[in-house]
Design a protein around this motif. Structure first.
Motif, PDB file in Angstrom:
ATOM      1  N   TRP A 149      31.444  23.349  38.493  1.00 37.58           N
ATOM      2  CA  TRP A 149      32.690  22.739  37.932  1.00 37.58           C
ATOM      3  C   TRP A 149      33.983  23.101  38.573  1.00 37.58           C
ATOM      4  O   TRP A 149      33.891  24.102  39.270  1.00 37.58           O
ATOM      5  CB  TRP A 149      32.896  23.342  36.419  1.00 37.58           C
ATOM      6  CG  TRP A 149      31.769  22.898  35.345  1.00 37.58           C
ATOM      7  CD1 TRP A 149      30.629  23.738  35.169  1.00 37.58           C
ATOM      8  CD2 TRP A 149      31.797  21.897  34.362  1.00 37.58           C
ATOM      9  NE1 TRP A 149      29.861  23.239  34.418  1.00 37.58           N
ATOM     10  CE2 TRP A 149      30.486  22.016  33.763  1.00 37.58           C
ATOM     11  CE3 TRP A 149      32.681  21.188  34.022  1.00 37.58           C
ATOM     12  CZ2 TRP A 149      30.184  21.188  32.761  1.00 37.58           C
ATOM     13  CZ3 TRP A 149      32.377  20.088  32.982  1.00 37.58           C
ATOM     14  CH2 TRP A 149      31.142  20.127  32.513  1.00 37.58           C
ATOM     15  N   LEU A 151      38.082  22.817  38.040  1.00 34.07           N
ATOM     16  CA  LEU A 151      39.381  22.174  37.070  1.00 34.07           C
ATOM     17  C   LEU A 151      40.482  21.602  38.230  1.00 34.07           C
ATOM     18  O   LEU A 151      40.993  22.303  38.886  1.00 34.07           O
ATOM     19  CB  LEU A 151      40.007  23.664  36.641  1.00 34.07           C
ATOM     20  CG  LEU A 151      41.208  23.255  35.649  1.00 34.07           C
ATOM     21  CD1 LEU A 151      41.152  22.200  34.297  1.00 34.07           C
ATOM     22  CD2 LEU A 151      41.646  24.694  34.795  1.00 34.07           C
ATOM     23  N   LEU A 162      38.462  28.651  34.948  1.00 34.26           N
ATOM     24  CA  LEU A 162      37.112  28.487  34.182  1.00 34.26           C
ATOM     25  C   LEU A 162      36.430  29.819  34.272  1.00 34.26           C
ATOM     26  O   LEU A 162      36.301  30.678  35.311  1.00 34.26           O
ATOM     27  CB  LEU A 162      36.069  27.507  35.100  1.00 34.26           C
ATOM     28  CG  LEU A 162      36.501  25.921  35.042  1.00 34.26           C
ATOM     29  CD1 LEU A 162      35.684  25.320  35.929  1.00 34.26           C
ATOM     30  CD2 LEU A 162      36.320  25.625  33.601  1.00 34.26           C
ATOM     31  N   LEU A 182      38.721  18.023  34.474  1.00 31.59           N
ATOM     32  CA  LEU A 182      37.665  18.867  34.975  1.00 31.59           C
ATOM     33  C   LEU A 182      36.600  17.732  35.780  1.00 31.59           C
ATOM     34  O   LEU A 182      36.311  16.470  35.276  1.00 31.59           O
ATOM     35  CB  LEU A 182      36.887  19.662  34.170  1.00 31.59           C
ATOM     36  CG  LEU A 182      38.075  20.617  33.325  1.00 31.59           C
ATOM     37  CD1 LEU A 182      38.300  20.186  32.008  1.00 31.59           C
ATOM     38  CD2 LEU A 182      37.505  22.010  33.503  1.00 31.59           C
ATOM     39  N   THR A 198      33.709  13.314  35.738  1.00 32.63           N
ATOM     40  CA  THR A 198      35.133  14.004  35.027  1.00 32.63           C
ATOM     41  C   THR A 198      35.006  13.854  33.806  1.00 32.63           C
ATOM     42  O   THR A 198      34.613  12.871  33.014  1.00 32.63           O
ATOM     43  CB  THR A 198      36.152  13.207  35.893  1.00 32.63           C
ATOM     44  OG1 THR A 198      36.377  12.015  35.379  1.00 32.63           O
ATOM     45  CG2 THR A 198      36.244  13.280  37.407  1.00 32.63           C
TER      46      THR A 198
END
Length: 299
Positions: A149, A151, A162, A182, A198
């Motif tokens: 992931w 941000l 995160l 994200l 996203t």
């Protein structure tokens, strides 16, 4: 008396093949000795016994129906396999047999790109702990996935991070008003990455509030009015709310959580009795509606 010449016994004539000779992991393969023939005049039906002489490390594949002339196997690991078939004729104590070997090359199927699914967009109140969920991501080949992931966008001044970017369900605190964007990329066991998916988290004041409208004043106007001021009373109003009259939305002037004002273009709305709602910035609508009468002006 006459002398009888002893009958010369012969081992079976084996015809063994594998179909196909090259296969992919998970593909059913036939082990075929149906063309074998008995050459023993004293023998009855032929018997068959298939076995695996060699298979790749890690393979747990087994031959299905190994005592039939037509057996099969589903290879589970890429590599080289070798099989043996013993064909026998005659009774068990004096049976004659012969054997043959066949080889199989198994390859891995072409790898397919995994698919990242970051989840649905959310509206939250500033300060909320947001938990993400990438568990709906998938791999067409059934491979296990790893997660990454990022941000990518956050409001000015935000210090959000995160909890664990490589977790399937990381979290972060939406520490300010605005938009958090994200990105999720998943990777399969062969190192093939997905396209990025996203997700947008919108932090809004009153994101958890549903407006309630109890009064509008006045309750009517005429259809020539372009800016007809009305006052609305209720609760859970937020800054940025709108007033919907019929099918038309108008910007509301925020006074407090219980009070709004709005200038309505009654000429645009048209004559008739119309439903009146307040709509908060989270899209939630006041229910039930109040009614507002737009009268047709006398000429």
């Amino acid at each position: 008396s006459r002398c009888r010449t002893p009958i010369e016994r012969q081992v079976p004539l084996i015809k063994a093949q594998i179909l196909p000779q090259a296969a992919e992991v998970g593909q059913k393969v036939l082990l075929d000795a149906k063309g074998s023939q008995s050459r023993d005049l004293l023998a009855g039906d032929l018997t068959f016994q298939w076995s695996i002489l060699k298979k790749p490390n890690g393979s747990t594949s087994k031959i299905n129906e190994p005592t039939l002339a037509l057996a099969n196997i589903i290879p589970d690991v890429a590599g080289n396999y070798r099989f043996k078939v013993i064909v026998a004729s005659g009774k068990e104590k004096d049976a004659l047999s012969a054997s043959a070997e066949v080889k199989l090359t198994v390859t891995s199927p072409p790898n397919q790109r995994p698919i990242a699914i970051a989840g649905v967009d959310q509206l939250v109140v500033p300060g909320s702990l947001v938990t993400l969920d990438g568990s709906q991501s998938r791999d067409p080949d059934g491979d296990a996935l790893t997660y990454q992931w990022e941000l990518t966008t956050k409001p000015p001044g935000s210090k959000a991070t995160l909890s664990d970017p490589s977790s399937v369900k990381p979290s972060f605190t939406a520490d300010g008003l605005g938009r958090f964007i994200l990105s999720l990329v998943v990777t399969d066991k062969r190192g093939e990455p997905s396209l990025a998916d996203t997700l947008t988290i919108e932090a809004l004041e009153g994101a958890d509030k549903t407006p309630s409208l109890t009064k509008v004043s006045p309750t009517e106007g005429e259809d020539y009015q372009l800016k007809w001021l009305v006052k609305l009373t209720g609760k859970n109003f937020v800054k940025g709310a709108k007033v919907r009259l019929g099918k038309h939305d108008f910007i509301a002037i925020y006074k407090s959580e219980t009070s709004l004002e709005a200038n309505l273009n009654l000429a645009l709305v048209g004559a008739g009795t119309h439903d009146l709602h307040v709509i908060n910035t989270n899209g939630k609508l006041s229910q039930p509606p109040l009614t507002f009468l737009v009268k047709e002006a006398l000429s």
